[in-house]
Structure formats: structure tokens, C-alpha cells
Design an enzyme around this catalytic site. Structure first.
Site, PDB file in Angstrom:
ATOM      1  CG  HIS A 105      40.927 -14.011   4.780  1.00 38.79           C
ATOM      2  ND1 HIS A 105      40.533 -15.238   5.239  1.00 38.79           N
ATOM      3  CD2 HIS A 105      42.078 -13.727   5.427  1.00 38.79           C
ATOM      4  CE1 HIS A 105      41.397 -15.672   6.127  1.00 38.79           C
ATOM      5  NE2 HIS A 105      42.352 -14.773   6.260  1.00 38.79           N
TER       6      HIS A 105
ATOM      7  CB  ALA B 108      65.622  -5.190   5.407  1.00 37.59           C
TER       8      ALA B 108
ATOM      9  CB  THR C 157      51.923  -3.144  -3.499  1.00 40.28           C
ATOM     10  OG1 THR C 157      52.468  -1.887  -3.890  1.00 40.28           O
ATOM     11  CG2 THR C 157      51.876  -3.244  -1.978  1.00 40.28           C
ATOM     12  CE  LYS C 158      50.576   0.143  -8.113  1.00 35.85           C
ATOM     13  NZ  LYS C 158      49.394  -0.490  -7.817  1.00 35.85           N
TER      14      LYS C 158
ATOM     15  NE  ARG D 171      56.272   4.936  -3.128  1.00 39.48           N
ATOM     16  CZ  ARG D 171      55.480   5.943  -2.974  1.00 39.48           C
ATOM     17  NH1 ARG D 171      55.819   7.106  -3.388  1.00 39.48           N
ATOM     18  NH2 ARG D 171      54.329   5.794  -2.368  1.00 39.48           N
TER      19      ARG D 171
ATOM     20  NE  ARG E  83      72.363   3.175  -5.304  1.00 39.39           N
ATOM     21  CZ  ARG E  83      73.372   2.430  -5.740  1.00 39.39           C
ATOM     22  NH1 ARG E  83      73.718   2.436  -7.006  1.00 39.39           N
ATOM     23  NH2 ARG E  83      74.055   1.668  -4.914  1.00 39.39           N
TER      24      ARG E  83
END
Length: 151
Positions: free
Chosen positions: A66, A123, A128-129, A143, A146
Site C-alpha cells: 500500500h 521459524a 527485513t535485510k 539476525r 551463527r
């Protein structure tokens, strides 16, 4: 639009998968890819490599869905903005999932993300990166936890 129809399995909570692609979108899916009730909204491009496992109820979205501007989200926006303005202000960027990736159930993968080869996404993660190859990553936001040592 494509759905998994009667290909429902227990891990997907009896939900069906759904692929929604906008005009001009590209989807490339490699060999030996498994998906369980995967849902996606692809506006630009999705690339999935070979030997990828996509867990139950994973959501892949290569766009913002949107407009950011609240005025453009209102039901009367078409009276004030051209179709091109409404379409062009929704940002999109390709998703790339490289070979041998495993994406855990209930994960959200957002626009502009590359998940490197052989990586595992835990899970329930929100990716987002981009995530490098050969690692385990999880969380919100996702993130690296390891690195994996390949044998």
C-alpha cells in the site's frame, strides 16, 4: 492466482497457499523446491533457487502493498490521484532465495532481501535485510545467530 487446492498438509494448519502476481511480475522457481501453504504477493520479481524448503505459512512480499501517504490509501484516492501515481508510489524490490535454503514456518520475507545459499531461517522470523550464505538466522528482525560449517 494459484492456490494449493487439496494439497494441504498437517503442518500448514489446513491453509491453502496463494501466489498473487501483478502485471509484469517475474517468478522463477528452481528444481526440487518444496512449499507448504506458502503465500506471496509479487509485484516485481521473486527468484527461488534449487533444493529450497519453504516452511508452512511463509509469506513472501516484494513490495510495500500500500501507499505510504495516508491520502493515497483512502477509499476516494482515485478521485485525487492518477492510477499511475497510486501504482508508482508503492515501493518494490526483488526477493532472491539462493540454493539449498531452508525457511522455517510462519516466516515473513520482505522486499529487497537476498537469503544466501545454504542458510537456515528460523521459524517465525521477519526477514527485513539480506542474510549471508552459510548461516542460521532468526528473530524479529531476523539476525545471524551463527555461521554454518559445511562438511
Amino acid at each position: 492466482m494459484m492456490t494449493s487446492m487439496d494439497g494441504i498438509n498437517p503442518i500448514s494448519s489446513n491453509l491453502m497457499g496463494c501466489f498473487y502476481t501483478e502485471t509484469g511480475a517475474e517468478i522463477s522457481i528452481g528444481d526440487n523446491v518444496g512449499m507448504s501453504a506458502t503465500r506471496m504477493w509479487i509485484r516485481q520479481k521473486l527468484t527461488i533457487g534449487n533444493n529450497v524448503n519453504v516452511g508452512a505459512n511463509v509469506l513472501l512480499i516484494d513490495n510495500d502493498c500500500h501507499q505510504i501517504d495516508y491520502r493515497m490509501r483512502r477509499h476516494y484516492a482515485s478521485k485525487h490521484f492518477s492510477p499511475e501515481e497510486l501504482h508508482d508510489c508503492v515501493h518494490s524490490s526483488p526477493i532472491i532465495i539462493e540454493d539449498d535454503v531452508w525457511i522455517g514456518a510462519h516466516t515473513l520475507v520482505l522486499k529487497g532481501v537476498t537469503i544466501g545459499a545454504r542458510s537456515i531461517i528460523g521459524a517465525g522470523s521477519v526477514v527485513t535485510k539480506s542474510i549471508p550464505a552459510d548461516c542460521i538466522a532468526a528473530g524479529n528482525p531476523c539476525r545471524v545467530i551463527r555461521k554454518l560449517e559445511q562438511r
